[in-house]
Design an enzyme around this catalytic site. Structure first.
Site, PDB file in Angstrom:
ATOM      1  N   ASP A 189      11.461  71.941  83.316  1.00 46.87           N
ATOM      2  CA  ASP A 189      10.330  72.311  84.166  1.00 46.87           C
ATOM      3  C   ASP A 189       9.084  72.624  83.332  1.00 46.87           C
ATOM      4  O   ASP A 189       8.848  71.983  82.309  1.00 46.87           O
ATOM      5  CB  ASP A 189      10.736  73.512  85.040  1.00 46.87           C
ATOM      6  N   HIS A 227       6.471  77.834  87.909  1.00 47.50           N
ATOM      7  CA  HIS A 227       7.473  77.114  88.674  1.00 47.50           C
ATOM      8  C   HIS A 227       8.862  77.191  88.042  1.00 47.50           C
ATOM      9  O   HIS A 227       9.847  77.547  88.691  1.00 47.50           O
ATOM     10  CB  HIS A 227       6.948  75.677  88.765  1.00 47.50           C
ATOM     11  N   SER A 399      11.566  72.198  95.778  1.00 49.28           N
ATOM     12  CA  SER A 399      11.662  72.821  94.458  1.00 49.28           C
ATOM     13  C   SER A 399      12.530  74.057  94.468  1.00 49.28           C
ATOM     14  O   SER A 399      13.191  74.372  93.481  1.00 49.28           O
ATOM     15  CB  SER A 399      10.279  73.272  93.998  1.00 49.28           C
TER      16      SER A 399
END
Ligand SMILES: *[C@@H]1O[C@H](CO)[C@@H](O)[C@H](O)[C@H]1NC(C)=O
Ligand SMILES: *[C@@H]1O[C@H](CO)[C@@H](O)[C@H](O)[C@H]1NC(C)=O
Ligand SMILES: *[C@@H]1O[C@H](CO)[C@@H](O)[C@H](O)[C@H]1NC(C)=O
Ligand SMILES: *[C@@H]1O[C@H](CO)[C@@H](O)[C@H](O)[C@H]1NC(C)=O
Length: 833
Positions: A189, A227, A399
């Protein structure tokens, strides 16, 4: 002698080189990934080419990395072309040359970042008093497990007190003692905040790396580098006094950073199976743009890295890949247009909201295996954020669903570490729970319910761990490939489709050591003036329908599918014997955009009959579909038919207003013709005047009203006559000119021009760049016909650009149709069966 010596040296160098290549610096250097024959000395090759040898390419056998100071040219390709030129001119002999050891070379190009699959969820907390009994039960669980995390009570995806039952159902698993011990998940990520109090104890530095900044730790640096940390928190946030808990709160968590800048295929390939003996599960909440018009697959190096990991990772049991399905549903996007989510090697996880509703963003497709909770309907996922003690209550999108799956799979692996990557998929299929939300739920061969929107249903941690405990491991993988089926017919517009059938016999599967289906993939070529108009269904012998592709209103690409591979998990457990029917439809009648269904190939992947005869799938290469136009006595049986659009949903019927439901779009339209096969092709024949034949040359050249292929031959013949006369004149005039075939140099630029984009989207599931090379070659064959010999060299290895965009590729190659011309290059295509 020397070669043998290298063999020894190579092992020594490998060991000495340590696990890392030197860091790359793309502003000062070019990097080349080169696949060579096993006995080659990379240092010698480097010396010959004036490159610096950097080291072996991660886990990829006989692949090496080289660098050179930054330069516009592709040094390796230039050298190869020069050698070919010299050989043609007899300035160089055919004897072995160091460049002959190169199977594949790719100069690395930085490509656009992947999209993160989070959405900005609504901030508003959903209203409604919690159910008091549920709160009591939640406190009891927290007490028993000694959970004191401050936001545990907000973590509804773990224990839902407002809509009881709508959660991952994990606390019973924790009570049994399964909390992820001994398992490592790797979040690929934008970084991972290993300083966070919630993550630092579980952080696993050895499994971590930063491929954006080329350093050891995946430090989040950009303002939006949150994220990865949020995803990591969902998986393995500690049971402590910071934020909440992860689903596998005693698992190890590592981070590989790739989303915080442009990256090359080389680095992405290294990232995607980084430390595959230590990282067990890779969590990938990203992918190509979810804009409803992108069709993109991982490059061949990334594909090779994933296949390698499923064969060698985790001590040979296979790394587990989890991909977020994608957030483009609102733009008609479909996860079968994404080569990562439609890989047979990835578990594709979509989202549902806390009401078991479909959140507007979550994509559907036949490659989707399962769904789990995420944002929507005024709530989102509450988890860890970047910062010592920071939490977030707005993590969302698919996600956030993927990592919940990862956390659950970590618990499963703790219970049964010996499960293979395929066992994990089997367990999902067998335990995912359908729920009472209208969709195209259809009963499958294994008596499971499948929906394109929700896969096999929602993940249930308790159910999957229970099933895993006494799960009998599946036998090794087998596969069966159909031949290329050549259709080459106009697609009728409207509800009618063009159907093509391949019959799989018992004998074929026996010979392939193939017992039953798990995944199916279908690689196809369809030419169309507007890609978004197309839809494709696959009907299995048992009547199950996979909607492989659905229409996309934003997809204006003026071509169809080029060697694209679709995937379906809806046929899981079917025997596979009988007629497989593919139906291509042009869903937008009357917009004058038409097309031709060129060819297709079906691949069945599943469990073998006799484990002792099973072999691992050969690592894919860029030549895997080189047998594209081989004529092998299997002409497609093609009919223009109207089929009933789907088997009847068995659980619930579909409301008409559901925008991104991929199936049964117009149930009423198909009823009339249900099941009746119209074998007449008359309606398919284009009105010769209404639908002008596609012109293979720019408009000043007449098309003669014939097909592109015929045009190619007409123009080819004219060109040959012209070239012949010119050539004859030249020959007479310059008598010492030895060989007419030298005239090929005059057009070489034309084909070489395509090199950089030639290998366009290599596909995860088997369709590689090779076929494009083949097609590019065919462009040259007209001329070759005159020269009287094949020219397989002109377009052999080339730079397979990463994320080569389909548009540019097509501008160059739409002139090639699926000609039947004999293949030139002796294909080394790895026919697997
Ligand atoms: C990479 O190369 C550029 C240009 O030569 C240089 O300015 C930069 O410092 C290098 N970066 C690293 C991390 O070495
Ligand atoms: C959840 O787990 C429990 C065991 O803790 C189990 O009895 C139950 O069937 C599972 N499913 C649901 C929907 O509660
Ligand atoms: C299967 O397809 C073949 C043509 O390819 C056809 O002759 C045959 O009748 C079909 N069988 C079934 C069961 O539909
Ligand atoms: C098809 O061609 C005929 C003439 O042959 C013409 O009258 C008719 O309008 C055409 N149909 C369409 C749909 O253009």
């Amino acid at each position: 002698m020397r070669i043998h010596f290298w063999g020894l040296l190579s092992a020594a160098t490998l060991a000495a080189a340590g696990k890392h290549l030197p860091p790359r610096n793309y502003s000062s250097h070019d990097y080349y990934a080169i696949h060579v024959t096993p006995s080659t000395s990379p240092s010698e090759l480097a010396a010959h080419l004036g490159l610096t040898y950097e080291g072996p390419f991660g886990s990829l056998e006989d692949h090496h990395v080289f660098k050179a100071p930054k330069h516009d040219n592709d040094i390796v390709d230039d050298a190869q072309q020069e050698l070919k030129r010299r050989r043609r001119k007899r300035e160089a002999g055919p004897e072995y040359h160091p460049l002959d050891s190169i199977h594949f070379t790719q100069k690395q190009k930085l490509k656009a970042r992947h999209w993160k699959r989070s959405v900005i969820p609504e901030r508003q907390e959903r209203a409604g008093p919690p159910v008091t009994d549920a709160i009591r039960a939640q406190r009891e669980v927290a007490n028993k497990l000694d959970i004191k995390d401050p936001i545990f009570e907000e973590q509804w995806h773990i224990f839902n007190v407002k809509t009881p039952g709508n959660d991952i159902n994990v606390t019973g698993v924790w009570m049994q003692g399964f909390t992820g011990k001994g398992v490592t998940a790797c979040v690929v990520d934008d970084g991972l905040d290993y300083m966070s109090n919630d993550l630092k104890d579980n952080f696993f530095a050895e499994g971590s790396y930063d491929y954006n900044d080329h350093e050891d730790l995946p430090t989040p640096k950009l303002s939006d580098d949150r994220h990865g940390t949020r995803c990591a928190g969902e998986i393995a946030a500690g049971r402590n006094d910071a934020c909440g808990v992860g689903l596998a709160y005693d698992a190890k968590i590592s981070g590989v950073r790739i989303l915080s800048g442009e990256i090359t295929d080389l680095d992405e390939a290294l990232a995607i199976n980084y430390e595959m003996q230590k990282n067990d599960i890779y969590s990938c909440s990203w992918g190509p743009p979810d804009d409803g018009k992108t069709m993109q697959a991982p490059g061949i190096l990334i594909e090779k890295a994933m296949v390698t990991a499923t064969q060698q990772g985790r001590g040979g049991k296979g790394s587990i890949y989890v991909f977020a399905a994608g957030n483009g549903a609102v733009s008609d996007d479909n996860c079968n247009f994404d080569g990562y989510t439609n890989s047979i090697y990835s578990i594709t996880v979509g989202a549902i909201d806390h009401n078991n509703g479909h959140p507007y963003y979550s994509e559907a497709c036949s490659a989707q295996l399962v769904v789990t909770y995420s944002s929507g309907d005024n709530d989102a996922i509450h988890t860890t954020d970047v910062g010592a003690n920071k939490c977030t209550s707005v993590h969302g999108g698919t996600s956030a669903a993927g990592p919940i799956g990862v956390g659950v799979f970590a618990l499963v692996l703790e219970a049964r570490p010996e499960l293979t990557w395929r066992d994990m998929q089997w367990l999902v299929v067998m335990t995912a729970t359908p729920f009472d939300t209208p969709s195209d739920w259809t009963k499958t061969a294994l008596d499971r319910q499948y929906s394109h929107q929700f896969g096999y249903g929602k993940l249930d941690a308790w159910a999957i761990v229970e099933k895993a405990k006494d799960w009998k491991l599946v036998k090794p993988q087998a596969w069966f490939y159909s031949p290329w089926m050549h259709v080459k017919k106009q697609i009728p517009e409207g509800k009618q489709g063009l159907a093509s059938i391949f019959q799989v016999t018992e004998d074929m599967l026996k010979k392939a050591n193939f017992e039953r289906v798990e995944h199916i993939t279908l690689t196809m070529n369809v030419e169309h003036q507007r890609r978004g108009d197309l839809s494709v269904e696959l009907r299995s012998p048992s009547g199950m329908v996979s909607h492989l592709s659905t229409a996309r209103r934003n997809d204006e690409a003026p071509y169809g599918y080029i060697d694209w591979t679709f995937m379906s998990v809806a046929h899981w457990g079917e025997p596979g014997i009988g007629n497989w029917t593919v139906v291509v439809k042009d869903t937008k009648p009357g917009n004058l955009k038409t097309g031709v269904f060129t060819d297709w190939r079906l691949r069945l992947w599943g469990e073998c009959i006799d484990a002792s005869k099973a072999k691992p799938r050969p690592i894919p290469t860029e030549h895997d579909d080189d047998d594209h136009d081989k004529i092998d006595g299997h002409p497609a049986h093609t009919t223009n038919v109207a089929l009933p659009s789907s088997t009847a949903p068995t659980m619930t019927s579909l409301p008409d207003d559901h925008i991104d439901r991929p199936v049964n779009q117009k149930p009423s339209q198909t009823k009339a013709n249900g099941g009746v096969q119209e074998t007449s092709l008359a309606t398919a024949a284009p009105n010769a005047t209404a639908v002008p034949a596609e012109n293979f040359l720019p408009s000043p050249f007449p098309s003669f009203g014939v097909s592109k292929r015929t045009q190619i031959w007409i123009y080819g013949a004219l060109a040959l006559i012209f070239v012949f006369i010119a050539g004859l004149g030249t020959y007479l005039f310059i008598a010492r000119r030895k060989r007419i075939k030298d005239s090929r140099d005059a057009y070489e630029f034309e084909v070489l021009d395509g090199d950089e984009d030639r290998a366009d989207a290599g596909l995860l599931s088997g369709a590689g760049a090779g076929s494009r090379e083949k097609r590019a070659k065919r462009g040259g064959e007209l001329y070759d016909a005159f020269a009287g010999e094949s020219d397989e060299d002109v377009l052999s290895d080339g730079d397979e650009g990463p994320y080569r965009d389909q548009e540019r590729y097509n501008e160059k190659y739409t002139m090639d149709d699926g000609s039947d011309a004999e293949n030139s290059g002796g294909s080394s295509a790895g026919k697997r069966q």
